[in-house]
Enzyme design. Structure first.
Site, PDB file in Angstrom:
ATOM      1  N   GLY A 214       0.817  -1.208   0.000  1.00  0.00           N
ATOM      2  CA  GLY A 214       0.000   0.000   0.000  1.00  0.00           C
ATOM      3  C   GLY A 214       0.845   1.250   0.000  1.00  0.00           C
ATOM      4  O   GLY A 214       2.052   1.199   0.237  1.00  0.00           O
ATOM      5  N   GLU A 437      -7.420  31.727  -9.804  1.00  0.00           N
ATOM      6  CA  GLU A 437      -8.063  30.795  -8.873  1.00  0.00           C
ATOM      7  C   GLU A 437      -9.574  30.781  -9.068  1.00  0.00           C
ATOM      8  O   GLU A 437     -10.216  29.730  -8.932  1.00  0.00           O
ATOM      9  CB  GLU A 437      -7.713  31.163  -7.429  1.00  0.00           C
ATOM     10  CG  GLU A 437      -6.224  31.113  -7.099  1.00  0.00           C
ATOM     11  CD  GLU A 437      -5.605  29.762  -7.386  1.00  0.00           C
ATOM     12  OE1 GLU A 437      -6.310  28.737  -7.304  1.00  0.00           O
ATOM     13  OE2 GLU A 437      -4.404  29.717  -7.723  1.00  0.00           O
TER      14      GLU A 437
END
Length: 599
Positions: A214, A437
């Site tokens: 993992g 943004e």
């Protein structure tokens, strides 16, 4: 104390050797005669021919013993002379100490001379002999010391203290939040460690090894510790890199010693972190490093075959690169069970946050579910770091309890780094950052499959002038073509907004392009989501066709993004203006802004 004594002995030996060599050097420097060495007859001949221009110096140069007559002591007289041509010569004459040198030649030839007689000294001779003896002895001691030091260091390499990693694990599965399926997979291993006879009676063979695979920070080490803690057995924790050295045979020796110790303390859990360092594929070049690595892996394979299941040793390996492991290590009989430890989902993230918040003072307004929603893709270690950063910020702000303000700031710090409030944009740059943004946000708000905006800020963090915190509406196991195209459009939104408003573009979108191109490349070369079909990228693929397909995806997404931005120019302006006013906008403020725009 032991090391102090060794250091004192070493320093003393060095000093003695230094003094001995210094004495010899001084003795040679003081008494060594000048000029060319000649025989006694040549010297007498020069005196007879009156070639001498200066006075002659007689002196006792050194004292010696005759080999065949130990008690017959002789003085070695040194005679120095200088000729008219300024040439220097010296000669040595050996005489008994009781004999006198004849100086008749010098007065006869009217040559002045000096005679220095140094009587024989027992003390000086004994000191000279003793010093030479000490010199030899100290050199011998120094050589032995160096040899032992090398041998000791070699022993350390060969038996690096892996055995000291034995410990009693204080963790249990109660200390591991989330990872529900992973804990279930490991539960029967606990029963085996406690009652191995129950499985032997039925003929069941418990896995010799368990491979935890993992991403970093997902709790692989914690699961191994919890397994040992639940079973109340010794826990050995080592790293794969501890077995690998440049000297061939050292790693294999360490593997043998580790398994020998584990067998003596069975039942136990043997945890090898970063096992891909130790268990990588064999082969490649025949360098010394590769040979050492291969021998170490071979020894590990042998050891895992060499103990029976009844011995109660469970080997747990952890890695985030299982594709690098040697096939022999993954076959049944070695690492029989493979457990994938994934990044936590929203429910697991909430549980992890609650677990790490147990020893912290929290305000009543903390919503762990909301915080879990804002942290998609974050590992357990990152979530723990968020809470720790929030605790530090609380102390810095002189507060008694952690609030959502500190948690929100801590999340930004973990994801993007600390805010750089000292950086001051000029008004035009600040306005461009705000529209950039805002462009990302408009796509997130208006595009169906795009990730939704949680927060927007134009406060610089890390290398970014500002950023959007966005997350998917729901967490899915895989991504679809529509979602991937929407994600590309989200990345392109900032550049499109700059172009529309300022008729200019900045370098602030470089990372956006990198991310968008990465997704487009995966769509073409891996997922078969382009006109090229399902063909995979390989060394035989037409790179030009692949690049053309990637560019086509990016260009189409850019055109659609531009069209969507023109349709929502009013929303773009309102978000940008609000950002310029307060620098940061929350999800609630964004939703209210969207509602007001519709009216």
């Amino acid at each position: 104390m032991k090391y102090k004594k060794k250091n004192i002995l070493f320093i003393t030996t060095i000093i003695v050797i230094y003094l001995a060599f210094l004495f010899n050097w001084l003795e040679i420097g003081i008494f060594k005669p000048k000029g060319e060495s000649i025989s006694e007859s040549e010297m007498l001949s020069k005196i007879s021919r009156k070639d001498i221009s200066e006075s002659v110096r007689y002196s006792v140069y050194k004292t010696m013993f005759l080999k065949d007559k130990p008690f017959d002591i002789r003085n070695v007289y040194q005679i120095e002379l200088t000729t008219h041509n300024n040439e220097k010569f010296h000669a040595e004459i050996i005489k008994n100490t009781k004999e006198e040198l004849s100086f008749e030649l010098l007065p006869r030839n009217k040559i002045s001379y000096q005679y220095e007689f140094r009587p024989f000294s027992w003390l000086l001779s004994i000191f000279s002999i003793l010093l030479n003896f000490i010199n030899v002895l100290s050199s011998l001691v120094f050589t032995i010391y160096i040899f032992l030091a090398i041998h000791r260091e070699s022993g350390k390499l060969n038996s690096k203290s892996l055995i000291t990693s034995k410990q009693k694990s204080l963790f249990t599965f109660k200390d591991v939040a989330g990872n529900t399926e992973e804990k279930e997979e490991m539960t029967e291993l606990i029963d085996f460690l406690k009652q191995p006879q129950k499985y032997e009676t039925i003929g069941a063979a418990i896995p010799r090894g368990v491979l935890l695979e993992g991403p970093p920070g997902t709790g692989k080490t914690l699961l191994a510790k919890a397994l040992a803690g639940e079973a109340s057995v010794p826990f050995y924790a080592v790293s794969g890199s501890e077995f690998v050295e440049m000297y061939v045979g050292v790693g294999a020796s360490r593997v043998r010693k580790l398994f020998k110790e584990a067998k003596l303390n069975a039942p136990c859990v043997l945890f090898i972190d970063e096992i891909d360092v130790l268990g990588g594929r064999r082969g490649g070049n025949s360098s010394g490093g590769n040979q050492e690595k291969d021998q170490t892996l071979n020894q590990l394979l042998t050891e895992m075959d060499g103990f029976t299941p009844s011995q109660g040793i469970i080997v747990i390996g952890a890695t985030n690169r299982a594709d690098m492991l040697d096939a022999a290590l993954l076959r049944p009989g070695r690492f029989d069970r493979k457990i994938l430890v994934n990044l936590p989902d929203i429910k697991s993230r909430a549980e992890i946050l609650k677990l790490h918040a147990q020893n912290k003072k929290l305000s009543s307004d903390i919503d762990f579910h909301q915080l879990a929603q804002q942290t998609p893709g974050m590992s357990g270690a990152q979530l723990a770091a968020v809470l720790n950063e929030a605790s530090i910020l609380t102390v810095r702000n002189h507060k008694d309890f952690i609030t959502m303000t500190e948690l929100s700031e801590a999340l930004d710090r973990v994801l993007m780094g600390p805010a750089k409030k000292s950086i001051k944009y000029d008004p035009e740059e600040r306005r461009m950052v705000a529209y950039h943004e805002a462009g990302h946000a408009v796509i997130g708000i208006k595009l169906k499959h795009a990730q939704k905006v949680q927060k927007i800020t134009i406060i610089p963090r890390g290398n970014a002038g500002g950023y959007n915190l966005m997350m998917p509406e729901k967490e899915t196991f895989f991504s679809s073509r529509k979602r991937m195209l929407a994600q590309i459009q989200s990345f392109l939104g900032g550049r499109v907004a700059e172009e529309l408003v300022f008729d200019d573009i900045s370098s602030g979108a470089f990372d956006d392009f990198r991310q968008a191109t990465k997704i487009a490349r995966l769509m073409v070369t891996k997922y078969g989501m382009s006109d090229l079909g399902v063909s995979q990228d390989s060394e035989f693929s037409d790179k030009k066709l692949i690049d053309t397909a990637i560019k086509k995806i990016i260009d189409n997404c850019y055109a659609r993004t531009k069209h969507l931005m023109l349709e929502n120019k009013t929303l773009l302006d309102q978000i940008a203006h609000l950002l310029l006013e307060q620098e940061t906008i929350t999800q609630a403020e964004i939703e209210q802004l969207v509602v007001n725009t519709k009216k």
